[in-house]
Design a protein around this motif. Structure first.
Motif, PDB file in Angstrom:
ATOM      1  N   PHE B  87      10.725 -26.418  27.875  1.00  0.00           N
ATOM      2  CA  PHE B  87       9.513 -26.082  27.127  1.00  0.00           C
ATOM      3  C   PHE B  87       9.495 -24.593  26.808  1.00  0.00           C
ATOM      4  O   PHE B  87       9.272 -24.187  25.659  1.00  0.00           O
ATOM      5  N   LEU B  88       9.750 -23.788  27.816  1.00  0.00           N
ATOM      6  CA  LEU B  88       9.707 -22.343  27.616  1.00  0.00           C
ATOM      7  C   LEU B  88      10.792 -21.871  26.653  1.00  0.00           C
ATOM      8  O   LEU B  88      10.540 -21.058  25.767  1.00  0.00           O
ATOM      9  N   ILE B  91      10.791 -24.529  23.038  1.00  0.00           N
ATOM     10  CA  ILE B  91       9.585 -24.579  22.220  1.00  0.00           C
ATOM     11  C   ILE B  91       8.935 -23.206  22.092  1.00  0.00           C
ATOM     12  O   ILE B  91       8.660 -22.746  21.000  1.00  0.00           O
ATOM     13  N   ARG B 117       3.030 -35.242  31.509  1.00  0.00           N
ATOM     14  CA  ARG B 117       2.563 -34.928  30.162  1.00  0.00           C
ATOM     15  C   ARG B 117       3.479 -33.921  29.481  1.00  0.00           C
ATOM     16  O   ARG B 117       3.779 -34.023  28.297  1.00  0.00           O
ATOM     17  N   LEU B 118       3.886 -32.954  30.247  1.00  0.00           N
ATOM     18  CA  LEU B 118       4.746 -31.926  29.672  1.00  0.00           C
ATOM     19  C   LEU B 118       6.067 -32.528  29.219  1.00  0.00           C
ATOM     20  O   LEU B 118       6.558 -32.237  28.121  1.00  0.00           O
ATOM     21  N   LYS B 120       6.583 -35.551  28.320  1.00  0.00           N
ATOM     22  CA  LYS B 120       6.298 -36.334  27.108  1.00  0.00           C
ATOM     23  C   LYS B 120       6.159 -35.410  25.909  1.00  0.00           C
ATOM     24  O   LYS B 120       6.634 -35.694  24.814  1.00  0.00           O
ATOM     25  N   PHE B 121       5.478 -34.320  26.139  1.00  0.00           N
ATOM     26  CA  PHE B 121       5.251 -33.382  25.038  1.00  0.00           C
ATOM     27  C   PHE B 121       6.574 -32.868  24.486  1.00  0.00           C
ATOM     28  O   PHE B 121       6.786 -32.816  23.276  1.00  0.00           O
ATOM     29  N   ASP B 123       9.532 -34.273  24.727  1.00  0.00           N
ATOM     30  CA  ASP B 123      10.165 -35.372  24.004  1.00  0.00           C
ATOM     31  C   ASP B 123       9.549 -35.531  22.628  1.00  0.00           C
ATOM     32  O   ASP B 123      10.242 -35.661  21.631  1.00  0.00           O
ATOM     33  N   PHE B 124       8.245 -35.529  22.618  1.00  0.00           N
ATOM     34  CA  PHE B 124       7.528 -35.746  21.371  1.00  0.00           C
ATOM     35  C   PHE B 124       7.907 -34.706  20.320  1.00  0.00           C
ATOM     36  O   PHE B 124       8.285 -35.038  19.198  1.00  0.00           O
ATOM     37  N   VAL B 125       7.835 -33.469  20.727  1.00  0.00           N
ATOM     38  CA  VAL B 125       8.119 -32.403  19.774  1.00  0.00           C
ATOM     39  C   VAL B 125       9.574 -32.418  19.326  1.00  0.00           C
ATOM     40  O   VAL B 125       9.879 -32.313  18.145  1.00  0.00           O
ATOM     41  N   SER B 127      11.772 -34.827  19.438  1.00  0.00           N
ATOM     42  CA  SER B 127      12.350 -36.079  18.956  1.00  0.00           C
ATOM     43  C   SER B 127      12.006 -36.390  17.511  1.00  0.00           C
ATOM     44  O   SER B 127      12.239 -37.485  17.050  1.00  0.00           O
ATOM     45  N   ARG B 128      11.393 -35.433  16.860  1.00  0.00           N
ATOM     46  CA  ARG B 128      11.023 -35.703  15.474  1.00  0.00           C
ATOM     47  C   ARG B 128      11.825 -34.787  14.573  1.00  0.00           C
ATOM     48  O   ARG B 128      11.329 -33.780  14.085  1.00  0.00           O
ATOM     49  N   PRO B 129      13.080 -35.161  14.327  1.00  0.00           N
ATOM     50  CA  PRO B 129      14.009 -34.269  13.635  1.00  0.00           C
ATOM     51  C   PRO B 129      13.525 -33.847  12.253  1.00  0.00           C
ATOM     52  O   PRO B 129      13.891 -32.789  11.773  1.00  0.00           O
ATOM     53  N   VAL B 131      10.496 -33.164  11.457  1.00  0.00           N
ATOM     54  CA  VAL B 131       9.317 -32.318  11.513  1.00  0.00           C
ATOM     55  C   VAL B 131       9.513 -31.066  12.352  1.00  0.00           C
ATOM     56  O   VAL B 131       9.166 -29.980  11.942  1.00  0.00           O
TER      57      VAL B 131
END
Lengths: 159, 159
Positions: B87-88, B91, B117-118, B120-121, B123-125, B127-129, B131
């Motif tokens: 994340f650090l 992102i 949650r982190l 998932k977050f 992954d979410f961010v 995993s959307r190539p 966007v």
DNA sequence: ATAAAATGTTTGGAAGGACTAACTTTTCCA
DNA sequence: TGGAAAAGTTAGTCCTTCCAAACATTTTAT
């Protein structure tokens, strides 16, 4: 003169003073004890130390106040705390209690850089009213159903 | 039998074993000492405690190994660590050293919920190539110039 | 093979943080 | 106004983590 930086725990004690002060003028040892989940003797001990370091003013059986220096430290800790709490609560949708709790523990260990970046990230995400509701909604869905949309639908520009 | 959960510091000692083990089979006290930034007696002491708790195997002047139980704990800590580090680093674009450092301190204090949650977050961010490159680029720009786009341009669907 | 270097351990002690028990002030109300 | 209850403090202890100094073992290089 080597101003030794307060420990993480001492920062907690300082921060609690700011948080408890809301409205009323006086902060009591018993309140701090309650808020921090420690017994009163621990608070008394901490206040003695902080007093020696010139961060709080406190006389026996009396009220607790921050000195200007203590105020500065406490505000800084509080700012970090808020950034983390908002991220956890408003972006990750962690419940308020857990968010406050985790933020309280994390606030002491993040570097200034991470702190700044996180603040910017929060601003960035939450300042795009046309995008973030969609965004967060998608995340919410992902949390609940594991569904990851692969594109950026028109909805992106709506609501 | 009340298996008392290892302290944050003890978790660090366990985690360092996994991290140092990469490739080679043996982990040395000196390596752990170096990796954790403590002197060797501290490592010896920690290993004694962890050994008593059945989390590591260690004989005098010998090698250090994780027991199955220790392995479980260490892996769990490491997983938390990796989520935070990603994340650090990926992102928030915090530099690798700072990210590793901050992650190491944060990994002990986040609740299981926040941890999930982190993850998932992230992954979410990521995993959307279609966007996230746009997204991260916009954030990058915001970090550098304070520019916040208010809409979701066509670019959103490109690259 | 053997002595010096590198590694590891033991011992003893310091600092931080927290608790219980016992004591002291302050507050509050009958 | 005079206690009892609430609030606060002190004293003594415990636990965790760390370190330096001194000692022990293993490794390495000659």
């Amino acid at each position: 003169m080597m101003e030794t930086k307060p420990t993480a725990r001492m920062e907690d004690y300082l921060e609690s003073i700011i948080m408890l002060r809301e409205g009323k003028e006086a902060v009591r040892v018993s309140q701090m004890s309650q808020a921090l989940g420690v017994k009163m003797p621990s608070v008394t001990g901490a206040l003695k130390k902080l007093s020696d370091e010139g961060l709080v003013e406190h006389q026996r059986y009396g009220r607790v106040q921050l000195t200007p220096d203590g105020e500065k430290v406490a505000r800084d800790v509080f700012r970090r705390h808020e950034a983390l709490r908002r991220f956890l609560e408003e972006i990750l949708s962690v419940d308020a209690d857990t968010a406050a709790d985790d933020a309280c523990k994390m606030e002491h260990v993040i570097s200034p850089l991470t702190q700044k970046r996180l603040a910017k990230f929060i601003d960035f995400v939450l300042s795009r009213p046309n995008v973030h509701p969609y965004w967060l909604k998608m995340f919410e869905r992902y949390v609940n159903y594991g569904e990851i949309p692969d594109e950026c639908p028109e909805k992106c520009l709506e609501e």
